[in-house]
Design a protein around this motif. Structure first.
Motif, mmCIF file in Angstrom:
data_model
loop_
_atom_site.group_PDB
_atom_site.id
_atom_site.type_symbol
_atom_site.label_atom_id
_atom_site.label_comp_id
_atom_site.label_asym_id
_atom_site.label_seq_id
_atom_site.Cartn_x
_atom_site.Cartn_y
_atom_site.Cartn_z
ATOM 1 N N TYR A 63 -1.526 -9.470 -2.679
ATOM 2 C CA TYR A 63 -0.773 -8.461 -2.099
ATOM 3 C C TYR A 63 0.299 -9.101 -1.268
ATOM 4 N N THR A 173 -4.597 0.231 -1.468
ATOM 5 C CA THR A 173 -4.035 -1.110 -0.973
ATOM 6 C C THR A 173 -2.801 -1.345 -2.017
ATOM 7 N N VAL A 176 0.867 -1.067 -0.874
ATOM 8 C CA VAL A 176 1.614 -2.176 0.266
ATOM 9 C C VAL A 176 2.993 -2.187 -0.189
ATOM 10 N N ALA A 189 -0.494 -0.441 6.483
ATOM 11 C CA ALA A 189 -1.202 -1.457 6.120
ATOM 12 C C ALA A 189 -2.410 -1.755 6.976
#
Length: 350
Positions: A63, A173, A176, A189
């Motif tokens: 990420y 997720t 992001v 987040a």
């Protein structure tokens, strides 16, 4: 007389990568602190969500690198297929069925795009029949777990004896963003994780927990409260208003209105099972529903252990309540893009 749908089994699953909240805060600080002066002020959000840990389909290092649509989509397909197979197999096994016994599959997901859809991609691994009916549902966001249960129950009632599999899966997720230096992006987040839930329903042959009724309310002129923007880099989260304030001011009357259409009142509900958007949302839910502070204990436990997984989160709450023993009547509630509230009343016979 309509044969109501019964819940035969409930299962949940999370992906393999565990993130502690402090670990995510440090990663977010690495991404945003030098470029976004407000980050340190907003960083207190991470400690105030009620979240201790979350799960993701990729290791945290993934990420930290900037990703575009192709990489996000590939990660979505790989992660979603694996998680889908795991949670569906659990629910099917707990119902003492095999994949070939499933007649209808409802797939709820708003965090990735797959065509062919997810249930088609995993049909072989699950052993689904070639004539299985497929109902993919996109765009319900956090309300999707409850709305999906409503849809699945109606399909079960339309075909008494048929086995209906609901899978609610979200990989939050993967949304992001490195480029969006906004409060909404930092809030996202601090909150979101990945997870999936599955339920097998069947109408016509009893069952201790039945779907008694369902209902929704869509507020006009609220499109800006929650949703996605779409651009070359991917999905971008929309949070334009303070959701806890909206919950506190509007949820109580809306739930009363929906219950009235079910010929019920708030006093008829023994237990509320709510989508826990975060610690502040849970507190707002308790105020809006005139519950004592601390009543929504399963909700706080789920958000602490898994974060906000969007649609499946409320079904994680249901699984915990189911394991502890449901009271005679429960009401599942969730809020999502639209802006909408979705409710399902469950009737349980001990």
């Amino acid at each position: 007389m309509t044969k109501t749908a019964a819940l035969v089994s409930v299962a949940t699953s999370v992906p393999p990568h565990l993130f502690h909240q402090e670990q995510i805060l440090q990663a977010a600080r690495k991404l945003f602190a030098d470029r976004y002066p407000q980050f340190e002020t907003l960083s207190s959000l991470f400690a105030n969500t009620g979240i201790h840990r979350r799960y993701g389909v990729k290791p945290i290092e993934w990420y930290i690198e900037r990703r575009g649509w192709p990489e996000r989509t590939q990660a979505f397909l790989e992660g979603a297929e694996s998680l889908y197979v795991d949670v569906a197999r659990k629910a099917i096994a707990r119902a003492d069925l095999s994949g070939s016994d499933i007649d209808v599959v409802v797939t709820v997901c708003s965090t990735g795009i797959a065509t062919p859809t997810l249930e088609a991609r995993v049909a072989g691994q699950l052993g689904l029949r070639a004539d299985v009916s497929r109902v993919p549902v996109f765009g319900l966001g956090c309300a999707g777990g409850v709305s999906g249960l409503s849809i699945a129950s109606k399909l079960a009632e339309a075909r008494p004896g048929a086995n209906v599999l609901l899978v609610s899966l979200e990989l939050c997720t993967l949304a992001v963003r490195h480029d969006e230096l906004t409060k909404a992006n930092i809030v996202a987040a601090s909150l979101f994780g990945d997870g999936a839930a599955a339920i097998v329903l069947r109408a016509g042959d009893g069952g201790a927990t039945r779907v008694e009724a369902s209902g929704e309310k869509l507020w006009p002129d609220t499109l800006d409260i929650m949703g996605w923007t779409v651009d070359p880099e991917g999905f971008g989260v929309v949070f334009q208003r303070t959701i806890p304030d909206f919950v506190r001011d509007h949820l109580g009357p809306a739930v009363a209105e929906i219950l009235a259409r079910m010929q019920l009142t708030v006093d008829d509900i023994d237990r509320f099972l709510c989508h826990p958007g975060g610690a502040k949302v849970i507190a707002a839910l308790e105020r809006a529903l005139a519950l004592e502070q601390g009543t929504l204990d399963h909700e706080r436990d789920v958000i602490a252990d898994c974060g906000n997984m969007s649609a499946p989160t409320v079904l994680f709450v249901l699984e915990r309540a189911w394991a502890k023993g449901l009271p005679p009547r429960s009401l599942l509630t969730a809020l999502g893009p639209g802006f909408t509230v979705s409710c399902v009343a469950l009737r349980h016979a001990a």
